[in-house]
Design a protein around this motif. Sequence first.
Motif, short mmCIF file in Angstrom:
data_model
loop_
_atom_site.label_atom_id
_atom_site.label_comp_id
_atom_site.label_asym_id
_atom_site.label_seq_id
_atom_site.Cartn_x
_atom_site.Cartn_y
_atom_site.Cartn_z
N MET A 65 46.52 -33.13 42.94
CA MET A 65 47.73 -33.68 42.32
C MET A 65 47.51 -35.08 41.74
N GLN A 66 46.48 -35.76 42.23
CA GLN A 66 46.18 -37.10 41.72
C GLN A 66 45.49 -37.05 40.36
N PHE A 67 44.93 -35.88 40.02
CA PHE A 67 44.12 -35.78 38.80
C PHE A 67 44.70 -34.84 37.74
N THR A 68 45.67 -34.01 38.12
CA THR A 68 46.24 -33.07 37.15
C THR A 68 47.71 -32.85 37.43
N THR A 69 48.44 -32.53 36.37
CA THR A 69 49.86 -32.23 36.53
C THR A 69 50.09 -30.73 36.77
#
Length: 177
Positions: free
Chosen positions: A33-37
């Motif tokens: 979740m920190q790198f993609t929506t």
Amino acid sequence: MTPTAATALRGHRIRIAAWSVAALLLLTPLVAMQFTTEVVWTPGDFLFAAIMMGTVGLLVELAVHATSDWSYRGGVMIAVAVSFLIVWINLAVGIIGSEDNPANLMFFAVPLIAGAGAVIARFRPLGMYRAMIAAAIGQVATFAIALVAGWAFIGPITLGFTFLWLCAARLFYTAAR
């Protein structure tokens, strides 16, 4: 160190490793979740995943402590794993269409058949064998119903799940001998 102490230490390390893998799997969506929506989990999703993984871990722990028979342990591990996969896949994306398709509800019956059969058998190996055979038959029935109703062709996934139920059955049969 005595052989018994060495075995206990090895078992303890395996338990720590297994629970650590479960924790890492649970943290994977948080990191993603920190790198993609595209990955969006709510606190409820994390709670549900933790309950599912914890249940799997506890059932395996109970089996390991209940018997030293590796066939029985293997049967439990496979039965728990296939039950987990059926529920997880069904809730995440659905087996027939999307996860919102009501036809997917019939897949929840298969792990329930296995679980009810295990309870009725009082977790004895021969009864567990019969419960896994019943689950395999239930799994094939889901395929037949979906095929007749024209919902979807679910042959490959049904074949995979049925194979796993039969593997668990074989291990319980071996444990019963």
